[in-house]
Each structure stands twice: as C-alpha cells, then as structure tokens.
Design a protein around this motif. Sequence first.
Motif, short mmCIF file in Angstrom:
data_model
loop_
_atom_site.label_atom_id
_atom_site.label_comp_id
_atom_site.label_asym_id
_atom_site.label_seq_id
_atom_site.Cartn_x
_atom_site.Cartn_y
_atom_site.Cartn_z
N GLU A 267 0.54 -0.93 0.14
CA GLU A 267 -0.29 0.40 -0.22
C GLU A 267 1.27 1.33 0.43
N GLN A 268 2.38 0.97 0.90
CA GLN A 268 2.97 2.63 1.05
C GLN A 268 3.47 2.45 -0.74
N THR A 269 4.04 1.52 -1.17
CA THR A 269 4.39 1.82 -3.09
C THR A 269 2.91 2.17 -3.39
N ALA A 270 2.31 1.57 -3.10
CA ALA A 270 1.22 2.01 -4.47
C ALA A 270 1.10 3.34 -4.53
N ARG A 271 0.92 4.24 -2.81
CA ARG A 271 0.89 5.58 -2.59
C ARG A 271 1.46 6.60 -2.86
N TYR A 272 3.05 5.89 -3.37
CA TYR A 272 4.05 6.42 -3.48
C TYR A 272 3.68 7.17 -5.12
N ARG A 273 3.66 5.62 -5.89
CA ARG A 273 3.75 5.83 -7.11
C ARG A 273 2.53 6.45 -7.55
N ALA A 274 0.98 6.66 -6.96
CA ALA A 274 -0.06 7.53 -6.93
C ALA A 274 0.00 9.00 -7.42
N ALA A 275 1.02 9.25 -5.81
CA ALA A 275 1.40 11.11 -6.10
C ALA A 275 2.14 11.12 -7.25
N VAL A 276 3.33 10.17 -7.16
CA VAL A 276 4.25 10.97 -7.98
C VAL A 276 3.28 10.84 -9.58
N ASP A 277 2.66 9.74 -9.68
CA ASP A 277 1.30 10.03 -10.73
C ASP A 277 0.95 11.59 -10.90
N SER A 278 0.04 11.64 -10.19
CA SER A 278 -0.25 12.86 -10.29
C SER A 278 -0.14 13.81 -10.39
N PRO A 279 -0.26 14.86 -11.37
CA PRO A 279 -0.41 16.47 -11.86
C PRO A 279 -0.04 17.35 -10.77
N ALA A 280 -0.10 17.59 -9.67
CA ALA A 280 -0.46 17.55 -8.58
C ALA A 280 0.35 17.74 -7.53
N THR A 281 0.99 16.40 -7.47
CA THR A 281 2.04 16.22 -6.05
C THR A 281 3.22 15.24 -6.82
N GLY A 282 3.43 15.01 -8.13
CA GLY A 282 4.51 14.71 -8.55
C GLY A 282 5.56 15.23 -8.81
N PRO A 283 5.35 16.78 -9.49
CA PRO A 283 5.97 17.86 -10.19
C PRO A 283 6.92 18.16 -8.87
N GLN A 284 6.46 18.58 -7.84
CA GLN A 284 6.50 18.63 -6.59
C GLN A 284 8.21 17.61 -6.38
N LEU A 285 7.50 15.99 -5.85
CA LEU A 285 8.41 15.38 -5.95
C LEU A 285 9.42 15.58 -7.19
N ALA A 286 9.68 15.98 -8.10
CA ALA A 286 11.30 15.62 -9.10
C ALA A 286 11.49 17.17 -9.09
N LYS A 287 10.66 18.09 -8.71
CA LYS A 287 11.74 19.30 -8.44
C LYS A 287 12.32 19.53 -7.51
N LEU A 288 11.98 18.53 -6.01
CA LEU A 288 12.80 18.33 -4.72
C LEU A 288 14.32 17.36 -5.28
N VAL A 289 14.23 16.19 -5.76
CA VAL A 289 14.99 15.42 -5.89
C VAL A 289 16.52 16.11 -6.74
N THR A 290 15.23 16.87 -7.58
CA THR A 290 16.59 17.92 -8.74
C THR A 290 17.80 18.29 -8.38
N SER A 291 17.23 19.26 -6.82
CA SER A 291 17.99 20.26 -5.98
C SER A 291 18.20 19.59 -6.15
N LEU A 292 18.29 18.24 -4.88
CA LEU A 292 19.09 17.43 -3.99
C LEU A 292 19.88 16.85 -3.96
N VAL A 293 19.72 16.12 -5.65
CA VAL A 293 20.76 15.49 -6.46
C VAL A 293 21.80 16.57 -7.17
N ASP A 294 21.47 18.34 -7.28
CA ASP A 294 22.19 19.40 -7.62
C ASP A 294 22.99 19.66 -6.74
N ASN A 295 22.56 19.81 -5.20
CA ASN A 295 23.32 19.80 -3.96
C ASN A 295 24.29 18.63 -3.62
N GLY A 296 24.16 17.12 -4.16
CA GLY A 296 25.52 16.81 -4.00
C GLY A 296 25.00 15.29 -2.93
#
Length: 217
Positions: A110-139
Amino acid sequence: MGFDGFPDEALIFYEGLLADNSKTYWTEHKDVYERAIKTPMLALIAELGDSWGEPKVFRPYRDVRFSADKSPYKTHQGAFCEILDGVGYYVQLDADGLTTGAGFHAHTREQTARYRAAVDSPATGPQLAKLVTSLVDNGFELSGDQVKTRPRGVAADHPRLALMRHESLVARRHHEPSPSLHTAAAAAVVRADWHALAPLVEWVATYVGEFTMPPRR
C-alpha cells in the motif's frame, strides 16, 4: 555524556573488520566498538534531538538466515530516526567516513501504491521531481528499491518514469573522513544534511505515509 565526534580508532576498527569479519576479531576489539562507535553514535542521536523522530541505533550483528553472505557482523554502524513506519532520517559510520540520508523504505504494498499514485499525479508528482533534482544538484545521490523496466500500466514516456520505477526512495550524501568527524562539529554536518532532506521527508510523510509533519525545529 555529550557528543565529541568519532575517534580515528572507529575507522581503524572497521578497516580491520572488513579484513577479518570473524568472531575472534570482534571479541578482541569489542571494547573499541563500544567506546569508539556505539557510545558516540548514541551521543550523536541524543545531540540531534527527538524532533527528527523516534531514534533507533541498529545492532551490529547481521541477519544471515536468508543471505548467501554469512559474515556475522555489519561493517558499518547505522542509526535511524523514524517519524512513521519506514520513513525518516539516517546516519551511518563506516571505514570510509560518514553517510547521511533520508526517505522511505516501503513496508507494505500500500505504501508503494500511494507513492506511485502521488508521483503520477500532476498535482504532487512535479513537486517531488523538483525536490529530488535540487537534492542531486546539491550533492545527494538517489537510491532505493526499484523495478528494472517500469511498473505495469505506466507509459514508457511518462514524464517522471525514473521516479515511478521506485518502490522506495532514499537520498543520501557521503562525507569522506576529515578532522571534523573527530569533533563535535560532525553533529552540525548531520543536522545540516537532515535539514536539506526535510522537504523530501515531508513530501513522503504527507503523500506516502498519510501523516502531517510538525514544523522542523
């Protein structure tokens, strides 16, 4: 007892354990583990405070029941501050230095399913993508269990396919041994990384763990 860093003999202990992962080595050097590794790690977690979650310092013994590798001892000392099941902040000491991290390891489908649903959602997925991009850019480096191709039903051209492949998600950063590791300043290094990782944990806690984070102190 306050946190004063990890002495150099902690790294030397793990170098020796890598070369000789045996009960004989462990027994002969157990006092070093207790004094130079376990005690400072407990002090570090106490220094960081309980606002990061419920602290747990892991046992040094490996669970070898279902592993081809029967080495009896872990070659690192880890601690986890858990805000809810499988979600929280991590710190690890080994022969190569200090590693910090945060994110989640899914304990249920269920945790994995909720995670993927949130990543898939245009309301919440781009937010995560932006977060992880920033983290990778910062090492920071992303890791976590993931499928080799893509989850069933996910389009090959999904804009966040790399994140959709994950079944768990962790961001971590490694710090090479330095003079600060042997002083109280090491706590500030961990705290700074955890603060940088807090938005990731808050996203996971909200959309994967169904939990609202309190304000970070």
